[in-house]
Design a protein around this motif. Structure first.
Motif, PDB file in Angstrom:
ATOM      1  N   ILE A   1      45.046  77.195  38.728  1.00 55.19           N
ATOM      2  CA  ILE A   1      44.932  76.120  39.709  1.00 55.19           C
ATOM      3  C   ILE A   1      43.733  75.280  39.292  1.00 55.19           C
ATOM      4  N   THR A   2      43.870  73.976  39.340  1.00 55.84           N
ATOM      5  CA  THR A   2      42.751  73.071  39.066  1.00 55.84           C
ATOM      6  C   THR A   2      42.505  72.232  40.304  1.00 55.84           C
ATOM      7  N   VAL A   3      41.251  72.205  40.755  1.00 55.23           N
ATOM      8  CA  VAL A   3      40.866  71.406  41.917  1.00 55.23           C
ATOM      9  C   VAL A   3      39.869  70.354  41.448  1.00 55.23           C
ATOM     10  N   ASP A   4      40.202  69.097  41.684  1.00 50.12           N
ATOM     11  CA  ASP A   4      39.337  67.981  41.310  1.00 50.12           C
ATOM     12  C   ASP A   4      38.209  67.894  42.336  1.00 50.12           C
ATOM     13  N   CYS A   5      37.002  68.195  41.911  1.00 51.47           N
ATOM     14  CA  CYS A   5      35.847  68.233  42.812  1.00 51.47           C
ATOM     15  C   CYS A   5      34.987  66.972  42.744  1.00 51.47           C
ATOM     16  N   ARG A   6      35.491  65.941  42.105  1.00 50.73           N
ATOM     17  CA  ARG A   6      34.707  64.714  41.967  1.00 50.73           C
ATOM     18  C   ARG A   6      34.562  63.957  43.276  1.00 50.73           C
ATOM     19  N   TYR A   7      35.581  63.998  44.103  1.00 44.79           N
ATOM     20  CA  TYR A   7      35.599  63.123  45.280  1.00 44.79           C
ATOM     21  C   TYR A   7      35.640  63.894  46.594  1.00 44.79           C
ATOM     22  N   CYS A   8      35.230  65.144  46.568  1.00 39.65           N
ATOM     23  CA  CYS A   8      35.218  65.914  47.812  1.00 39.65           C
ATOM     24  C   CYS A   8      33.902  66.669  47.926  1.00 39.65           C
ATOM     25  N   ASN A   9      33.559  66.992  49.165  1.00 42.05           N
ATOM     26  CA  ASN A   9      32.358  67.807  49.348  1.00 42.05           C
ATOM     27  C   ASN A   9      32.732  69.280  49.196  1.00 42.05           C
ATOM     28  N   GLN A  10      31.762  70.155  49.285  1.00 47.04           N
ATOM     29  CA  GLN A  10      31.998  71.572  49.019  1.00 47.04           C
ATOM     30  C   GLN A  10      32.911  72.223  50.054  1.00 47.04           C
ATOM     31  N   ASP A  11      32.795  71.809  51.322  1.00 45.00           N
ATOM     32  CA  ASP A  11      33.696  72.344  52.349  1.00 45.00           C
ATOM     33  C   ASP A  11      35.134  71.934  52.067  1.00 45.00           C
ATOM     34  N   GLU A  12      35.322  70.687  51.693  1.00 43.98           N
ATOM     35  CA  GLU A  12      36.671  70.203  51.377  1.00 43.98           C
ATOM     36  C   GLU A  12      37.240  70.920  50.158  1.00 43.98           C
ATOM     37  N   ALA A  13      36.403  71.171  49.176  1.00 44.85           N
ATOM     38  CA  ALA A  13      36.850  71.899  47.986  1.00 44.85           C
ATOM     39  C   ALA A  13      37.295  73.316  48.363  1.00 44.85           C
ATOM     40  N   ALA A  14      36.520  73.990  49.201  1.00 47.32           N
ATOM     41  CA  ALA A  14      36.877  75.348  49.635  1.00 47.32           C
ATOM     42  C   ALA A  14      38.205  75.338  50.391  1.00 47.32           C
ATOM     43  N   GLU A  15      38.388  74.370  51.261  1.00 46.00           N
ATOM     44  CA  GLU A  15      39.640  74.272  52.024  1.00 46.00           C
ATOM     45  C   GLU A  15      40.831  73.999  51.103  1.00 46.00           C
ATOM     46  N   GLU A  16      40.639  73.124  50.119  1.00 48.67           N
ATOM     47  CA  GLU A  16      41.702  72.816  49.159  1.00 48.67           C
ATOM     48  C   GLU A  16      42.074  74.061  48.348  1.00 48.67           C
ATOM     49  N   ILE A  17      41.066  74.801  47.916  1.00 45.29           N
ATOM     50  CA  ILE A  17      41.322  76.027  47.155  1.00 45.29           C
ATOM     51  C   ILE A  17      42.077  77.035  48.016  1.00 45.29           C
ATOM     52  N   ALA A  18      41.642  77.214  49.257  1.00 43.86           N
ATOM     53  CA  ALA A  18      42.307  78.164  50.162  1.00 43.86           C
ATOM     54  C   ALA A  18      43.781  77.805  50.320  1.00 43.86           C
ATOM     55  N   HIS A  19      44.055  76.535  50.513  1.00 42.57           N
ATOM     56  CA  HIS A  19      45.430  76.069  50.680  1.00 42.57           C
ATOM     57  C   HIS A  19      46.253  76.319  49.410  1.00 42.57           C
ATOM     58  N   ARG A  20      45.683  75.953  48.269  1.00 38.34           N
ATOM     59  CA  ARG A  20      46.412  76.069  47.003  1.00 38.34           C
ATOM     60  C   ARG A  20      46.601  77.532  46.589  1.00 38.34           C
ATOM     61  N   VAL A  21      45.605  78.375  46.868  1.00 36.33           N
ATOM     62  CA  VAL A  21      45.720  79.795  46.533  1.00 36.33           C
ATOM     63  C   VAL A  21      46.784  80.456  47.410  1.00 36.33           C
ATOM     64  N   ALA A  22      46.817  80.118  48.693  1.00 36.00           N
ATOM     65  CA  ALA A  22      47.838  80.677  49.588  1.00 36.00           C
ATOM     66  C   ALA A  22      49.237  80.326  49.085  1.00 36.00           C
ATOM     67  N   ALA A  23      49.422  79.084  48.675  1.00 33.85           N
ATOM     68  CA  ALA A  23      50.718  78.663  48.140  1.00 33.85           C
ATOM     69  C   ALA A  23      51.036  79.410  46.846  1.00 33.85           C
ATOM     70  N   PHE A  24      50.039  79.592  46.002  1.00 32.22           N
ATOM     71  CA  PHE A  24      50.220  80.296  44.731  1.00 32.22           C
ATOM     72  C   PHE A  24      50.623  81.740  44.985  1.00 32.22           C
ATOM     73  N   PHE A  25      49.894  82.421  45.870  1.00 33.76           N
ATOM     74  CA  PHE A  25      50.188  83.821  46.165  1.00 33.76           C
ATOM     75  C   PHE A  25      51.570  83.975  46.797  1.00 33.76           C
ATOM     76  N   SER A  26      52.000  83.040  47.622  1.00 35.78           N
ATOM     77  CA  SER A  26      53.319  83.143  48.239  1.00 35.78           C
ATOM     78  C   SER A  26      54.426  82.986  47.197  1.00 35.78           C
ATOM     79  N   ARG A  27      54.181  82.160  46.160  1.00 37.22           N
ATOM     80  CA  ARG A  27      55.161  82.030  45.079  1.00 37.22           C
ATOM     81  C   ARG A  27      55.180  83.259  44.186  1.00 37.22           C
ATOM     82  N   GLU A  28      54.046  83.961  44.105  1.00 33.50           N
ATOM     83  CA  GLU A  28      53.922  85.113  43.205  1.00 33.50           C
ATOM     84  C   GLU A  28      54.604  86.361  43.751  1.00 33.50           C
ATOM     85  N   LYS A  29      54.897  86.381  45.038  1.00 37.16           N
ATOM     86  CA  LYS A  29      55.500  87.567  45.675  1.00 37.16           C
ATOM     87  C   LYS A  29      56.883  87.856  45.152  1.00 37.16           C
TER      88      LYS A  29
END
Length: 173
Positions: free
Chosen positions: A145-173
Motif C-alpha cells: 500500500i502506498t499513501v501519499d503524505c505530501r498533502y495530508c497531516n499525520q492524523d489524516e495519514a493514519a486514517e487513510e492507512i487504517a482504511h486502506r489496510v482494512a480493505a487490504f485485509f478483507s481482500r486477503e481473507k
C-alpha cells in the motif's frame, strides 16, 4: 498464518514514527519503532553508530534487530534504510502488510532540518536528494500500500492507512 502487523516504510521525515503511534491508537494495536530497538541493542544513538562505525554497520545492526522482531498485532515504524535488507523485509512481510509513506523532497526539507545529525544510514558523500532517489525504488518494490503524505497531516495519514489496510485485509481473507 494471517498477517497482523502494519509495517511503515519511507524516508526519514516521512512521518513513520508519529503516524505509527496515531495509527496504533486508532486501531487499538501496539506500536514499536525499530530505530529505538537498534539504539537499545547498541546502547548508543543512531548518529553515534554512523559516526563511529559507519553507515554499513548501522544497516547490519538494523537487519539483525529486524530479524529478531517476532510480533503480532503491532504497528512497526522502521528505519528509512530497512528496505536495503532483503532478508529483513522478507521477515517483516511474513506477518505484516507493508505501507509506504510516500512524500517528496520539498515536504521532507520542510519537516526535517537535522539530516546531518539524525543518524541516517548513507554514504558520507551522499546527498539527501541522491539518497531519496536511491531509496524510492526500494520502497516501491516492497510496498503493498502506498499513501501519499505530501498533502495530508499525520492524523489524516493514519486514517487513510487504517482504511486502506482494512480493505487490504478483507481482500486477503
Amino acid at each position: 498464518m494471517k498477517r497482523s502487523n502494519i509495517v511503515l516504510i519511507g524516508m526519514p521525515g516521512s512521518g513513520k514514527s508519529t503516524v505509527g503511534v496515531l495509527l496504533a491508537k486508532l486501531l487499538a494495536m501496539r506500536f514499536i519503532d525499530t530505530d529505538i530497538l537498534i539504539q537499545n541493542h547498541c546502547g548508543r544513538t543512531l548518529q553515534d553508530i554512523v559516526d563511529n562505525d559507519g553507515h554499513m554497520y548501522l544497516r547490519e545492526v538494523e537487519e539483525k534487530v529486524i530479524l529478531e522482531v517476532k510480533l503480532n498485532h503491532h504497528v512497526i515504524a522502521t528505519g528509512g534504510s530497512v528496505p536495503y535488507s532483503e532478508r529483513g523485509m522478507g521477515h517483516l512481510l511474513e506477518n505484516g502488510i507493508v505501507v509506504f509513506l510516500e512524500t517528496d523532497m520539498a515536504t521532507l526539507h520542510a519537516r526535517v532540518h537535522n539530516y546531518d545529525s539524525r543518524g541516517i544510514a548513507r554514504r558520507p558523500d551522499q546527498s539527501i536528494e541522491d539518497l531519496f532517489v536511491e531509496r524510492a525504488a526500494l520502497y516501491k518494490k516492497y510496498a503493498e500500500i502506498t499513501v501519499d503524505c505530501r498533502y495530508c497531516n499525520q492524523d489524516e495519514a493514519a486514517e487513510e492507512i487504517a482504511h486502506r489496510v482494512a480493505a487490504f485485509f478483507s481482500r486477503e481473507k
